[in-house]
Design a protein around this motif. Sequence first.
Motif, PDB file in Angstrom:
ATOM      1  N   LEU A  69      -5.828  17.053   7.104  1.00  0.00           N
ATOM      2  CA  LEU A  69      -5.852  16.905   5.649  1.00  0.00           C
ATOM      3  C   LEU A  69      -5.235  15.570   5.239  1.00  0.00           C
ATOM      4  O   LEU A  69      -4.520  14.940   6.029  1.00  0.00           O
ATOM      5  CB  LEU A  69      -5.078  18.066   5.007  1.00  0.00           C
ATOM      6  N   THR A  70      -5.503  15.164   4.017  1.00  0.00           N
ATOM      7  CA  THR A  70      -4.889  13.942   3.501  1.00  0.00           C
ATOM      8  C   THR A  70      -4.237  14.243   2.158  1.00  0.00           C
ATOM      9  O   THR A  70      -4.528  15.266   1.525  1.00  0.00           O
ATOM     10  CB  THR A  70      -5.925  12.814   3.322  1.00  0.00           C
ATOM     11  N   GLY A  71      -3.377  13.340   1.742  1.00  0.00           N
ATOM     12  CA  GLY A  71      -2.698  13.512   0.463  1.00  0.00           C
ATOM     13  C   GLY A  71      -1.545  12.525   0.373  1.00  0.00           C
ATOM     14  O   GLY A  71      -1.233  11.821   1.342  1.00  0.00           O
ATOM     15  N   GLY A  72      -0.926  12.496  -0.770  1.00  0.00           N
ATOM     16  CA  GLY A  72       0.140  11.529  -1.008  1.00  0.00           C
ATOM     17  C   GLY A  72       1.318  11.708  -0.062  1.00  0.00           C
ATOM     18  O   GLY A  72       1.705  12.833   0.259  1.00  0.00           O
ATOM     19  N   ALA A  73       1.874  10.602   0.376  1.00  0.00           N
ATOM     20  CA  ALA A  73       3.046  10.645   1.253  1.00  0.00           C
ATOM     21  C   ALA A  73       3.837   9.352   1.099  1.00  0.00           C
ATOM     22  O   ALA A  73       3.303   8.317   0.680  1.00  0.00           O
ATOM     23  CB  ALA A  73       2.622  10.829   2.711  1.00  0.00           C
ATOM     24  N   ILE A  74       5.118   9.447   1.446  1.00  0.00           N
ATOM     25  CA  ILE A  74       5.981   8.271   1.509  1.00  0.00           C
ATOM     26  C   ILE A  74       6.422   8.117   2.962  1.00  0.00           C
ATOM     27  O   ILE A  74       6.814   9.106   3.604  1.00  0.00           O
ATOM     28  CB  ILE A  74       7.230   8.441   0.619  1.00  0.00           C
ATOM     29  N   VAL A  91       6.688   2.710   2.157  1.00  0.00           N
ATOM     30  CA  VAL A  91       5.318   2.594   1.662  1.00  0.00           C
ATOM     31  C   VAL A  91       4.848   3.932   1.090  1.00  0.00           C
ATOM     32  O   VAL A  91       5.298   4.998   1.515  1.00  0.00           O
ATOM     33  CB  VAL A  91       4.325   2.144   2.772  1.00  0.00           C
ATOM     34  N   SER A  92       3.949   3.836   0.127  1.00  0.00           N
ATOM     35  CA  SER A  92       3.306   5.005  -0.478  1.00  0.00           C
ATOM     36  C   SER A  92       1.833   4.944  -0.091  1.00  0.00           C
ATOM     37  O   SER A  92       1.198   3.892  -0.177  1.00  0.00           O
ATOM     38  CB  SER A  92       3.459   4.933  -2.001  1.00  0.00           C
ATOM     39  N   HIS A  93       1.265   6.079   0.353  1.00  0.00           N
ATOM     40  CA  HIS A  93      -0.103   6.043   0.882  1.00  0.00           C
ATOM     41  C   HIS A  93      -0.697   7.444   0.827  1.00  0.00           C
ATOM     42  O   HIS A  93      -0.048   8.384   0.310  1.00  0.00           O
ATOM     43  CB  HIS A  93      -0.078   5.488   2.305  1.00  0.00           C
ATOM     44  N   SER A  94      -1.893   7.586   1.315  1.00  0.00           N
ATOM     45  CA  SER A  94      -2.550   8.895   1.207  1.00  0.00           C
ATOM     46  C   SER A  94      -2.734   9.576   2.564  1.00  0.00           C
ATOM     47  O   SER A  94      -3.555  10.474   2.696  1.00  0.00           O
ATOM     48  CB  SER A  94      -3.902   8.728   0.513  1.00  0.00           C
ATOM     49  N   GLU A 106      -5.139  -0.952   3.931  1.00  0.00           N
ATOM     50  CA  GLU A 106      -5.914  -0.623   2.736  1.00  0.00           C
ATOM     51  C   GLU A 106      -5.373   0.673   2.094  1.00  0.00           C
ATOM     52  O   GLU A 106      -5.229   1.686   2.773  1.00  0.00           O
ATOM     53  CB  GLU A 106      -7.381  -0.421   3.117  1.00  0.00           C
ATOM     54  N   GLY A 107      -5.094   0.611   0.834  1.00  0.00           N
ATOM     55  CA  GLY A 107      -4.600   1.792   0.133  1.00  0.00           C
ATOM     56  C   GLY A 107      -3.139   2.094   0.404  1.00  0.00           C
ATOM     57  O   GLY A 107      -2.617   3.097  -0.084  1.00  0.00           O
ATOM     58  N   VAL A 108      -2.474   1.254   1.165  1.00  0.00           N
ATOM     59  CA  VAL A 108      -1.043   1.451   1.440  1.00  0.00           C
ATOM     60  C   VAL A 108      -0.249   0.497   0.547  1.00  0.00           C
ATOM     61  O   VAL A 108      -0.451  -0.715   0.590  1.00  0.00           O
ATOM     62  CB  VAL A 108      -0.715   1.167   2.927  1.00  0.00           C
TER      63      VAL A 108
END
Lengths: 331, 331
Positions: A69-74, A91-94, A106-108
């Motif tokens: 699964l994916t989702g928001g994480a620090i 960093v904040s990423h998915s 990308e997206g990080v």
Amino acid sequence: MQAKAVTLCQRPVGMPKKEDFEVIDIDVPAPADGEIQIQNVCMSVDPYMRGRMIERKSYVPPFQIGEVLTGGAIGKVTKSGHPDYKEGDYVSHSWGWREAVTTSVEGVQRLGEIVAPPSAYIGTIGMPGMTAYVGLLEVGALQDGETVFVSGAAGAVGTIVGQIAKLKGCRVIGSAGSAEKVALLQDELGFDHAFNYNDGHILNHLREAAPDGLDVYFDNVGAEHLQAALMCMRPFGRIPLCGAIATYNDTEPRPGPNNLSMAIGLGLTLRGFIVTHFNHLADQFRNDMEGWVTSGQITSKETVFEGIDQAADAFIGLFTGANVGKAIVNL
Amino acid sequence: MQAKAVTLCQRPVGMPKKEDFEVIDIDVPAPADGEIQIQNVCMSVDPYMRGRMIERKSYVPPFQIGEVLTGGAIGKVTKSGHPDYKEGDYVSHSWGWREAVTTSVEGVQRLGEIVAPPSAYIGTIGMPGMTAYVGLLEVGALQDGETVFVSGAAGAVGTIVGQIAKLKGCRVIGSAGSAEKVALLQDELGFDHAFNYNDGHILNHLREAAPDGLDVYFDNVGAEHLQAALMCMRPFGRIPLCGAIATYNDTEPRPGPNNLSMAIGLGLTLRGFIVTHFNHLADQFRNDMEGWVTSGQITSKETVFEGIDQAADAFIGLFTGANVGKAIVNL
């Protein structure tokens, strides 16, 4: 290196169950040129993920069975193959639902200097907080001194909606699913009135709490909540449609409010949104919210789960009402 | 002098019937100082009047049993006790449902120079035309070249919505309740596509007519039409909620659309309105619409009823689908 991660092993039917999820071991390779390796500090569980567990077209594609699964994480950068990211950067990423990841950048997003615990950046100063902020101030076009009702008020978004509205000098009413949550809203978070929607009729509660009606109804819940709020709107009221958690586990479509035509005479606006529609306000949001958090004007409430083995419990708790404020899984 | 007038002799239950109305004789006295006497030329029947026949709180108070009904009308001043109004002036006012009236000048507007038959001023250049204009351009925030769907497209508002949208370079789809109306929309009024909602599923018609989706759905009908349109909206689409004629004769509240939460991911706006919310645009509207009518860019369709004895038939025809375009009662 090896890490643990969570896959969806079957699509939930109705309320998600622990057996719908599986914890597996994954490889997290050293980063190639342009990549970074991240050790996750904490991950987010959010109601919108329930929609992604259904095989259908939506604004985000569905999760696939057997995939992580994916989702928001620090996370913290542990190894870097990219010149802009160095070891130790937050960093904040998915790439949530896993303890670690190696990925292109990308997206990080680098968080830079942080003024609150890392978990706040997937909560109050992250996506749920920004959802509350843009939903109330942009979509809801909140004016100082108005009367605001927010459902799911003890949730990650609701707790922030209510507190921002108070900052703006509004009268704030919230609904939640237990007496304990009602007490939290009134005693700790400064709501003017809160009620337990499992105790009595929503419409009766609202009429008592807001005899002169509502200017803004921030809808996290849908269903009966929306119908009752429509009965109480003042002329030219606004209803940001943020979520419909009451319906996310429905196996059949549920009829909508039977009084939507009240919007005509009253000139009401119902407007759906998701936070990414307002990405252009991200810097303004972070600046405002970090200020409110550091000054103590906004309080972050969290329900903390320890370890990836509890990630499914954290997610299920979104729908059972077990969580208060933002559900965080420490990794 | 004496005149005929129509009263509501009992509240309609479900579809209104002729027996719900009674034609009576009334006295129309000579005007006192500050008053004027008006001979009505024609009167309007409008769907919103159905709501006023129900005993309930709404944006206009309910009609009372035994009282002469009111509504839009165009008349000529026959005697004047007011310096600003002279014999022969055309006036627009709300003392319809009667052949003549003596009244103070409050709420009575002199039409001044008129460029179309008087009936146009309760139709295309009157309230229904302005409803279409503000609903499409202000509430619907129509952009050139968009795809627009209007329900009740052969009605007083719908015929104008479609024609304004065409003027703005849009692709226009309309629904109506008969093959004859569909032909009118396509052959006379320039709609790109029209369909008969009594023949097949609305959703199938819409998907065929607008495979790339809808930017604006102008809702005159509610119910199944709204649910089907929601299935077809493009991101950030707008839905002006103008009427819900499908539900006006319901004796029980009808469930709303079961897919309202689609508005969330797509960022849709549903916004209710009534024309009087936009009174500040009245001059701009009249100027634009008179121009379009005199240049032949907008066509007025009317169903004309002769004499006050037919007023109830004209009104009932709004709900049975008997009328095409604006229903006018000549007096």
